[in-house]
Structures are given as structure tokens and as C-alpha cells.
Write an enzyme that holds these catalytic residues in place. Sequence first.
Site, short mmCIF file in Angstrom:
data_model
loop_
_atom_site.label_atom_id
_atom_site.label_comp_id
_atom_site.label_asym_id
_atom_site.label_seq_id
_atom_site.Cartn_x
_atom_site.Cartn_y
_atom_site.Cartn_z
N SER A 11 0.81 -1.22 0.00
CA SER A 11 0.00 0.00 0.00
C SER A 11 0.84 1.27 0.00
O SER A 11 0.34 2.34 -0.34
CB SER A 11 -0.95 0.02 1.20
OG SER A 11 -0.22 0.03 2.42
N SER A 131 14.22 -7.24 5.92
CA SER A 131 14.63 -6.97 7.29
C SER A 131 14.99 -5.50 7.40
O SER A 131 14.27 -4.64 6.89
CB SER A 131 15.82 -7.88 7.66
OG SER A 131 16.24 -7.67 8.97
N TYR A 145 11.27 -3.74 17.91
CA TYR A 145 11.48 -3.75 16.46
C TYR A 145 12.82 -4.42 16.13
O TYR A 145 12.89 -5.29 15.24
CB TYR A 145 11.45 -2.33 15.91
CG TYR A 145 11.70 -2.25 14.42
CD1 TYR A 145 10.73 -2.65 13.51
CD2 TYR A 145 12.92 -1.78 13.92
CE1 TYR A 145 10.95 -2.58 12.15
CE2 TYR A 145 13.15 -1.70 12.56
CZ TYR A 145 12.16 -2.11 11.68
OH TYR A 145 12.40 -2.03 10.32
N LYS A 149 13.56 -7.95 13.83
CA LYS A 149 14.39 -7.99 12.63
C LYS A 149 15.61 -8.89 12.82
O LYS A 149 16.03 -9.58 11.88
CB LYS A 149 14.81 -6.57 12.23
CG LYS A 149 13.65 -5.71 11.76
CD LYS A 149 12.87 -6.35 10.61
CE LYS A 149 11.77 -5.46 10.07
NZ LYS A 149 11.02 -6.10 8.96
#
Length: 269
Positions: A11, A131, A145, A149
Site C-alpha cells: 500500500s 529486514s 522492532y 528484525k
Amino acid sequence: MAKVVIITGISSGMGRAAALYFQKQGFEVYGGARRVERLVDLQEQGIHTQALDVTDKLSVRGLVDHVISEEGHVDVLINNAGYGEYGPLEEVPVENAKKQFDVNLFGVDQITQLVLPFMRHQGSGRIVNISSIAANVYSPLGGWYHATKAGLNMWSDVLDTEVRRFGIRSVIVQPGLTKSEWSKIAFENARKNLLDDSPYEELVDKLGNLFGELGKGATSEDLAKVFYRAATDVRPKRRYYNSIMDHGMVMVARTMPNTYRVALNLLMK
């Protein structure tokens, strides 16, 4: 027969740019996102779009089934969907931390599990996992976060050892700071995660301003080309970077952790 790619999170940002770039290179592009109102113009340009929530198994299966029913095969899966649940570790609600893992790691595993049997049957395929240099390079407020990753990197490496015997490869792209909505959303989340009268409010403001100044790096279109190399290289690498600087930051954080920590402390003063 045209090659087929599935891209999650199309998107906006890198996912959107990648959908358009792969189409220009002759791929049949399938993808989705939660914000379906942002997919209309992509659909008008010939990209196959639908609503997609990577944490919802029925939603993910619907996308994969749609691709197989129309094309009969999948050549590339790009696991791009993700976001930053920023905030001080003391204050981020555990349910928000779990959501971060659901989207950034378990959602990746969920769609990959559905695609792998078809790739194995055809004897080829490429899993490209988006990543971040934040898997190695860390800062305050990004604990959850960074954890997702770092986990994604290890997950991808293990997957690669398991599936390369079937002609399939799993590789990682590690973008650095980009010109996108990512930082804005991450620090909106950081402020939402602050408790009333939080002692971390000043840190959120300071780091948010710093990220705003630094977020003038690669464009989404730059990263789309990196995605394409990762998806099509005859001899794929384990890691792909957009720039020497991105790669260098990762190498410093990995091989000279004390030097990195000193540099981070100086930057935060």
C-alpha cells in the site's frame, strides 16, 4: 510464461514501489495490504491486489490460493509487510510487543509455509525477506522492532539451509533509513506507548527529531531495485544492502560493538 511474484505490504513505501518495478520487468505481480483504499490505482495499472492481513491465516491463504488458481506457480515471495512498535521497553504493553512479532516475524513464516510446497514441487523459488539494518544497528526505543528484525535474519538463514536442496533460496534485504512514512509511524507509536508523566518523554522527542533529520536516505524506488536483485540474482547473496554506508554500519555494529555503542552515545548527547 511470465514469472509470478507475491509482495506483502504494497500500500505504500518500498512495497508499493517494488510492485510497480517488478511489473515493469515483466512479472505478474500479486499483493495486498490492510489499507485497501490505497490499492485502487495499483489495480488500475494491472497489479493483482486484495485485502491482506499477514497475521490472519485465512487472509494469507486467500492470497496464495488466488495466485495458484490463476497462475499455477509462484516464483518469488517478498515478505515486505512490517512496521515499528517503538517506545521505551519499560512502558510498551506486552500485547503490543506480541503484535510486533506477529506482523514482522510470525506473519512472514505463515505465508512462507503456504508458498513453499508449490516452490518445492516446481523445483525453484526465491523467498526475499525484508529486514533492516536495525537487525544489527540499534537505538533507544526500538527494542521490540530490533528484536523482530534480528529474529527474521536468523529465521531466514535457517530456512535457507533447509530449502536450498529443493532449488529454493531464502535471502535478506537490509534497508537503512529511507524517505518513507516508516519513521513517522514508529514515533507515533512511541508516543502512544508512553505512560502519563513518563520519564522517557524527552527521549522520544529527541530521538524523533533525530530520525526526522536522518530520514533523508534512499527512496522507495532505490530499494525496489535492491528487492529485484535479491529476487533474480542467479547466485543470490545472504544479505543485500542499498548502499556501502548501510553495509558499513552493520559491519561496525557486528564486529566492533563497543565502538558502535560509543558512537551511539555521542549521537544521543
